[in-house]
Design an enzyme around this catalytic site. Structure first.
Site, PDB file in Angstrom:
ATOM      1  N   GLU A   1     -35.760  56.998  41.353  1.00 11.05           N
ATOM      2  CA  GLU A   1     -34.711  55.810  40.845  1.00 11.05           C
ATOM      3  C   GLU A   1     -35.016  55.022  39.768  1.00 11.05           C
ATOM      4  O   GLU A   1     -34.212  54.717  39.234  1.00 11.05           O
ATOM      5  CB  GLU A   1     -34.666  54.960  42.251  1.00 11.05           C
ATOM      6  CG  GLU A   1     -33.107  54.341  42.474  1.00 11.05           C
ATOM      7  CD  GLU A   1     -33.147  53.417  43.678  1.00 11.05           C
ATOM      8  OE1 GLU A   1     -34.045  52.677  43.948  1.00 11.05           O
ATOM      9  OE2 GLU A   1     -32.159  53.987  44.341  1.00 11.05           O
TER      10      GLU A   1
ATOM     11  N   HIS B   1     -49.856  76.276  53.656  1.00  4.94           N
ATOM     12  CA  HIS B   1     -49.246  77.196  54.541  1.00  4.94           C
ATOM     13  C   HIS B   1     -47.721  77.140  54.234  1.00  4.94           C
ATOM     14  O   HIS B   1     -47.108  77.607  55.423  1.00  4.94           O
ATOM     15  CB  HIS B   1     -49.798  77.056  55.893  1.00  4.94           C
ATOM     16  CG  HIS B   1     -51.326  76.960  55.908  1.00  4.94           C
ATOM     17  ND1 HIS B   1     -52.149  77.983  56.205  1.00  4.94           N
ATOM     18  CD2 HIS B   1     -52.192  75.792  56.056  1.00  4.94           C
ATOM     19  CE1 HIS B   1     -53.414  77.754  55.965  1.00  4.94           C
ATOM     20  NE2 HIS B   1     -53.452  76.600  56.058  1.00  4.94           N
TER      21      HIS B   1
ATOM     22  N   LYS C   1     -21.870  54.751  46.191  1.00 14.20           N
ATOM     23  CA  LYS C   1     -21.403  53.584  47.148  1.00 14.20           C
ATOM     24  C   LYS C   1     -19.913  53.516  46.958  1.00 14.20           C
ATOM     25  O   LYS C   1     -19.150  53.180  47.771  1.00 14.20           O
ATOM     26  CB  LYS C   1     -22.207  52.417  46.850  1.00 14.20           C
ATOM     27  CG  LYS C   1     -23.510  52.301  47.288  1.00 14.20           C
ATOM     28  CD  LYS C   1     -24.073  50.940  47.081  1.00 14.20           C
ATOM     29  CE  LYS C   1     -25.412  50.965  47.260  1.00 14.20           C
ATOM     30  NZ  LYS C   1     -26.138  49.639  46.826  1.00 14.20           N
TER      31      LYS C   1
END
Ligand code: G6P
Length: 528
Positions: A322, A351, A455
């Protein structure tokens, strides 16, 4: 490079901080001295602008804000005596509050003690508190914390179901710097309803952590919530772990917040030194710049070899991406900067995806985080002379070597143990590194213009949903999606309307869809 030259390089570049017992090794990044020299002027600029920032310059020009997270751990640095006082008294306030909650001086109406916390917040108002809780909460904390960090109804239900017999002793922290973010607002409203459903007065359980004067603050004040803690406009969400945002939940869990602040302060002092080789944040920024050619060409894989640091990479993901992921530089040029961050923990990830790191696309560099202390007390020997901690350490070193041999560079950060001081120091180290790196690539690390677009787009969809419901309620006969779109005044947005209606229909909201579900154009929709 042969082994002895590498060992020389290791020693030449090894950084050690005595007070923190902290090491940084960037010897496995293949830069040379010419590269360091070439970056020197950029670093001089970075050191100078960091000094200005710490003195209270408007370091976030787009939002016309100071950037003051460093003052939180050294209040004397704050540019005015009022700010210093404000920081000092908010820390005192937190300690007094936590103490009273722990001893029952502050308790819920129907119980002698608070037992649990629901912490509601998102982004910077969740990731720091979550990381700190995972890293530092004692095994049996005075209050057990539970996070609502989304507007996912199932996620909210899970917490509320788990706590259904304990709501009457559960404290609710509503954390939102702006006090207007929809997700925490939704979480708060749903939790509030759950309290009402058990005839509990939410105000007696609720604590707001937000900027004075925000919507959330007004609500907390009007409803007379148990407590309000201030957040400051000069602290960014992603650097707020050492503000009320991180400290209130930490203190309530019995974590030593003074030690966290102290560790961060020590690291801040070390990362203020205007000399690359004596400054671990400058060294890290140098390594990042080298890895990605100053353009984020390589992703940063963060692998702590310690379970309790699992959330560090998630925390760093917001801090780094950000802050650095920006379209424009400070001069307005289009640059599309950023560094992608991912990782969980070692050796577990060996793994999973380390196969690709070792042999696949070489589009990353690694940060190993090593913790010297294995555990409290002695470890059993699993083989003669060998413990599980020796395996963990061996796996780290083995991966580092194998990857380097295959031309995959890495950084190794070493801390003596995971405790409040070292966690504070780690947070501070990366705060500063991001600041320096941003300066090297000439971007504003402290705003997030891109977040707003998402938004706004969501708000448009919710608005459209309201219109669509109006249309369906006024028209009784089934309609095609195109007809609904027409009547809602959104004929260019049939797809959005389809997605809205499909979601409503899946949730028994009275929407009836008829036709072939695989062919949206064949559908007719009505309100049942
Ligand atoms: O604490 P809040 O104001 O609710 O903000 C929560 C988060 O949401 C925003 O969209 C920002 O991008 C984040 O930086 C911030 O941490």
């Amino acid at each position: 490079m042969d082994a002895s030259t590498l060992w020389q390089r290791y020693q030449e570049w090894l950084y050690y901080h005595e007070g923190l017992g902290f090491y940084l090794d960037i010897s496995r990044m293949r830069f040379d001295n010419a590269f360091v020299e070439a970056l020197q002027p950029k670093f001089e600029k970075a050191f100078a602008s960091m000094a200005e920032l710490e003195k209270g310059a408007i370091a976030n020009p787009d939002e016309d804000r100071m950037v003051g997270h460093y003052w939180l751990r050294n209040p004397d640095l704050a540019p005015t005596p009022e700010l210093t006082q404000e920081i000092v008294s908010s820390i005192e306030q937190i300690e007094v509050f936590a103490e009273k909650v722990h001893t029952g001086g502050i308790h819920p109406p129907k119980a002698a003690r608070f037992t649990d916390i629901i912490s509601i917040g998102i982004g910077g108002s969740a990731l720091g508190p979550e990381f700190i809780a995972e890293a530092l909460a004692p095994d049996f904390p005075p209050l057990a914390i539970h996070f609502i960090d989304n507007t996912d109804p199932t996620g909210i239900d899970k917490i509320l179901t788990h706590l259904r017999n304990k709501l009457s002793s559960t404290l609710v922290l509503v954390i939102s710097k702006s006090g207007g973010t929809p997700e925490p607002r939704n979480g708060m409203l749903e939790v509030k309803k759950a309290y009402a459903g058990q005839n509990l007065d939410f105000a007696n359980y609720a604590v707001a952590i937000t900027m004075p004067g925000s919507k959330l603050d007004d609500q907390a004040k009007n409803e007379n919530w148990l407590m309000r803690f201030p957040m400051y406009d000069w602290v960014g969400g992603r650097t707020s772990s050492m503000s009320t945002v991180g400290l209130v939940p930490a203190a309530l869990q019995g974590i030593d917040i003074k030690e966290m602040l102290e560790g961060a302060k020590e690291m801040d002092d070390a990362t203020r030194i205007a000399d690359i080789k004596k400054n671990p944040a400058a060294m890290l920024a140098l390594a990042w710049y080298y890895a990605g050619n100053g353009k984020g060409e390589k992703d940063m894989v963060v692998l702590p070899y310690k379970d309790s640091l699992l959330l560090f990479s998630r925390y760093l993901q917001q801090l780094v991406m950000e802050s650095l992921g920006k379209e424009k530089d400070l001069d307005g040029n289009i640059v599309h900067q950023g560094i992608a961050v991912y990782g969980n923990k070692g050796s577990t990830d060996q793994h999973a995806y380390v196969q690709q790191l070792r042999e696949g696309v070489p589009n990353f560099f690694l940060t190993f985080i090593e913790v010297l202390k294995d555990r409290e007390g002695a470890s059993p020997e699993l083989e003669p002379g060998i413990t599980s901690g020796d395996y963990l350490s061996g796996f780290l070193q083995g991966s580092r070597t194998a990857l380097y041999e295959n031309h995959r560079d890495s950084i190794t950060v070493t801390i003596p143990e995971v405790n409040p001081r070292t966690v504070g120091a780690l947070i501070a180290l990366y705060d500063r590194t991001v600041g320096y790196y941003a300066s090297l690539v000439n971007i504003n690390a402290y705003h997030q213009p891109g977040v707003e677009a998402g938004k706004k787009a969501a708000a448009v969809i919710l608005d459209l949903q309201t219109k669509v419901i109006d249309v369906l309620q006024s028209e009784k006969a089934p309609m095609t999606l195109a007809q609904i779109a027409d009547k809602a005044g959104a004929s260019d947005n049939v797809e959005s309307i389809y997605i809205i209606l499909r979601h409503m229909s899946a949730n028994n909201r009275g929407v009836v869809m008829q036709g072939n579900l695989g062919e949206p154009n064949s559908l007719t929709v009505s309100m049942g």
